[in-house]
Write a protein that holds these residues in place. Structure first.
Motif, mmCIF file in Angstrom:
data_model
loop_
_atom_site.group_PDB
_atom_site.id
_atom_site.type_symbol
_atom_site.label_atom_id
_atom_site.label_comp_id
_atom_site.label_asym_id
_atom_site.label_seq_id
_atom_site.Cartn_x
_atom_site.Cartn_y
_atom_site.Cartn_z
ATOM 1 N N ASP A 1 0.861 -1.165 -0.028
ATOM 2 C CA ASP A 1 -0.040 0.077 -0.129
ATOM 3 C C ASP A 1 1.014 1.165 -0.011
ATOM 4 O OD1 ASP A 1 -2.730 1.013 -0.195
ATOM 5 O OD2 ASP A 1 -2.448 1.541 1.960
ATOM 6 N N GLY A 2 2.116 1.192 -0.512
ATOM 7 C CA GLY A 2 2.839 2.480 -0.792
ATOM 8 C C GLY A 2 3.635 2.696 0.414
ATOM 9 N N TYR A 3 3.698 1.869 1.721
ATOM 10 C CA TYR A 3 4.326 2.095 2.785
ATOM 11 C C TYR A 3 5.721 1.435 2.887
ATOM 12 C CZ TYR A 3 0.638 4.719 4.656
ATOM 13 O OH TYR A 3 -0.308 5.785 4.502
ATOM 14 N N ARG A 4 6.325 0.856 1.819
ATOM 15 C CA ARG A 4 7.576 0.310 1.675
ATOM 16 C C ARG A 4 8.447 1.465 1.226
ATOM 17 N NH1 ARG A 4 8.903 -4.790 -0.385
ATOM 18 N NH2 ARG A 4 10.903 -4.062 -0.372
ATOM 19 N N ASP A 5 9.814 1.163 1.734
ATOM 20 C CA ASP A 5 10.765 2.171 1.411
ATOM 21 C C ASP A 5 10.771 1.916 -0.155
ATOM 22 O OD1 ASP A 5 13.257 3.900 1.248
ATOM 23 O OD2 ASP A 5 13.984 1.939 0.712
ATOM 24 N N LYS A 6 10.643 3.019 -0.978
ATOM 25 C CA LYS A 6 10.710 2.766 -2.549
ATOM 26 C C LYS A 6 11.989 2.309 -3.102
ATOM 27 C CE LYS A 6 6.858 4.219 -4.141
ATOM 28 N NZ LYS A 6 6.006 3.969 -2.828
ATOM 29 N N ASP A 7 13.251 2.662 -2.443
ATOM 30 C CA ASP A 7 14.493 2.036 -3.036
ATOM 31 C C ASP A 7 14.441 0.484 -2.942
ATOM 32 O OD1 ASP A 7 15.537 4.445 -4.523
ATOM 33 O OD2 ASP A 7 16.384 5.082 -2.221
ATOM 34 N N GLY A 8 14.319 0.210 -1.569
ATOM 35 C CA GLY A 8 14.226 -1.051 -1.250
ATOM 36 C C GLY A 8 13.167 -2.035 -2.154
ATOM 37 N N PHE A 9 11.958 -1.621 -2.450
ATOM 38 C CA PHE A 9 11.026 -2.072 -3.257
ATOM 39 C C PHE A 9 11.494 -2.294 -4.618
ATOM 40 C CE2 PHE A 9 7.122 -1.288 -6.076
ATOM 41 C CZ PHE A 9 6.694 -2.344 -5.807
ATOM 42 N N GLU B 1 14.230 -5.087 -4.746
ATOM 43 C CA GLU B 1 13.709 -6.442 -4.733
ATOM 44 C C GLU B 1 13.005 -6.763 -6.045
ATOM 45 O OE1 GLU B 1 9.733 -7.705 -2.501
ATOM 46 O OE2 GLU B 1 11.478 -7.129 -0.872
ATOM 47 N N LEU B 2 12.244 -5.684 -6.654
ATOM 48 C CA LEU B 2 11.837 -6.165 -8.086
ATOM 49 C C LEU B 2 12.650 -6.502 -9.099
ATOM 50 C CD1 LEU B 2 8.963 -3.676 -8.642
ATOM 51 C CD2 LEU B 2 8.831 -5.727 -7.745
ATOM 52 N N SER B 3 13.944 -5.717 -8.955
ATOM 53 C CA SER B 3 15.154 -6.129 -9.813
ATOM 54 C C SER B 3 15.507 -7.350 -9.802
ATOM 55 C CB SER B 3 16.249 -5.057 -9.765
ATOM 56 O OG SER B 3 17.160 -5.124 -10.535
ATOM 57 N N GLU B 4 15.320 -7.871 -8.363
ATOM 58 C CA GLU B 4 16.154 -9.354 -8.222
ATOM 59 C C GLU B 4 14.932 -10.368 -8.476
ATOM 60 O OE1 GLU B 4 17.087 -9.310 -3.936
ATOM 61 O OE2 GLU B 4 18.661 -7.563 -4.358
ATOM 62 N N VAL B 5 13.645 -10.199 -8.198
ATOM 63 C CA VAL B 5 12.795 -11.403 -8.209
ATOM 64 C C VAL B 5 11.883 -11.248 -9.536
ATOM 65 C CG1 VAL B 5 12.709 -11.186 -5.569
ATOM 66 C CG2 VAL B 5 10.970 -10.219 -6.915
ATOM 67 N N ARG C 1 13.083 2.808 -11.001
ATOM 68 C CA ARG C 1 12.917 4.024 -10.378
ATOM 69 C C ARG C 1 12.546 5.082 -11.457
ATOM 70 N NH1 ARG C 1 12.236 7.417 -6.257
ATOM 71 N NH2 ARG C 1 12.933 6.000 -4.523
ATOM 72 N N GLY C 2 13.479 5.024 -12.599
ATOM 73 C CA GLY C 2 13.202 6.183 -13.448
ATOM 74 C C GLY C 2 11.679 5.791 -14.109
ATOM 75 N N TYR C 3 11.656 4.812 -14.312
ATOM 76 C CA TYR C 3 10.280 4.514 -14.993
ATOM 77 C C TYR C 3 8.924 4.700 -14.269
ATOM 78 C CZ TYR C 3 6.550 1.861 -17.093
ATOM 79 O OH TYR C 3 5.267 1.443 -18.063
#
Length: 223
Positions: A55-63, A66-70, A83-85
Motif C-alpha cells: 500500500d505504498g508504505y515500503r521504502d521505494k529504493d528497497g522495493f 527487490e523487483l529488480s531481483e525477483v 525508479r526512473g520508469y
C-alpha cells in the motif's frame, strides 16, 4: 466541539484512489517490461507487485531493488531504471477516489478553507494533484518532500495550520491511515475523520477518530 472553519485532507487513498492507481501502473509496467509472459503469468506478477508494495508504505529504493531481483525478466532491469520508469509514469495512472470531486465541491460551496497534507516527493505528488485537477480546491498544499517533515510528525500538521491561518480546534483532518493521518493530526490537536481503507485500526494508539466513514460522501451528513 468547536465549529470547524477549515478541512485538511490526505491525498493517497483519501482523495486519490491509490489502489486503482498502483494496479493500473503495475499492469502497464508488466506489459512494457515483461511482454514475453503469458496473460495469466502477467496477472500473477501484477498481484505480486501489489503485495510487495504494501500500500505504498515500503521504502521505494528497497522495493525497486527487490523487483529488480525477483521479477521474471528476459533481460534484467536495474533498480535505478525501475525508479526512473516509476517517476516518469506513475502519476499518469492517478484516479480520483469515488465522490472526491463532489465532496470537495460541496465543502467549497459551504465556505470551508481547505488544505492538503501528503507524504512523498514534491514532483510526484504535484503530478498526481494536477492530473486529478485538485489544486484549485486548496488554499495550501504541504508535501513532505518539500517541507522536510513527514507524517505522522505533528510538526507537518502544525505547518499546514500556520499556512491556512486556522487553529487546530477550528480544523478537521480527513485521512485513511490510522497512524500517519489520525494519530499524527490528533497529536497536533485536531479532530479527525478516519476513512476506512486498507489499514485496520491499531488499538494501541492513544488517539481515536472523532468519526469513522466508509465513503467520502458520508462527509455531507457530518459537516
Amino acid at each position: 466541539m468547536t465549529e470547524k472553519q477549515a478541512l485538511l485532507f490526505d491525498l493517497d487513498n483519501t482523495l486519490m484512489d491509490r489502489d486503482h492507481t498502483f494496479r493500473s501502473f503495475s499492469t502497464q509496467f508488466v506489459k512494457d517490461f515483461l511482454g514475453h509472459l503469458a496473460e495469466d503469468e502477467a496477472l500473477l506478477v501484477v498481484e505480486d507487485m501489489i503485495v510487495r508494495d504494501a500500500d505504498g508504505y515500503r521504502d521505494k529504493d528497497g522495493f525497486f531493488a527487490e523487483l529488480s531481483e525477483v521479477l521474471p525478466w528476459q533481460t534484467p532491469v536495474s533498480a535505478a531504471d525501475i525508479r526512473g520508469y516509476y517517476d516518469q509514469n506513475y502519476s499518469g495512472h492517478g484516479a480520483a477516489m469515488k465522490d472526491a470531486v463532489e465532496i470537495l465541491d460541496y465543502c467549497r460551496e459551504r465556505g470551508y478553507i481547505m488544505g492538503l497534507v501528503t507524504n512523498g516527493k514534491k514532483d510526484l505528488q504535484d503530478g498526481k494533484i494536477d492530473l486529478l485537477r485538485l489544486r484549485g480546491y486548496f488554499k495550501e498544499i504541504v508535501i513532505s518532500g518539500e517541507a522536510g517533515i513527514s507524517k505522522p510528525d505533528p510538526a507537518i500538521y502544525r505547518l499546514a495550520l500556520d499556512r491556512l491561518g486556522t487553529s487546530a480546534e477550528q480544523t478537521l483532518f480527513i485521512g485513511d491511515h490510522p497512524v500517519n493521518d489520525i494519530w499524527g493530526a490528533g497529536k497536533a490537536g485536531m479532530d479527525t475523520i478516519w476513512l476506512k481503507r486498507n489499514h485496520p485500526w491499531d488499538e494501541r494508539l492513544d488517539v481515536t477518530p472523532w468519526r469513522t466513514i466508509d465513503e467520502l460522501d458520508e462527509l455531507k451528513q457530518i459537516l
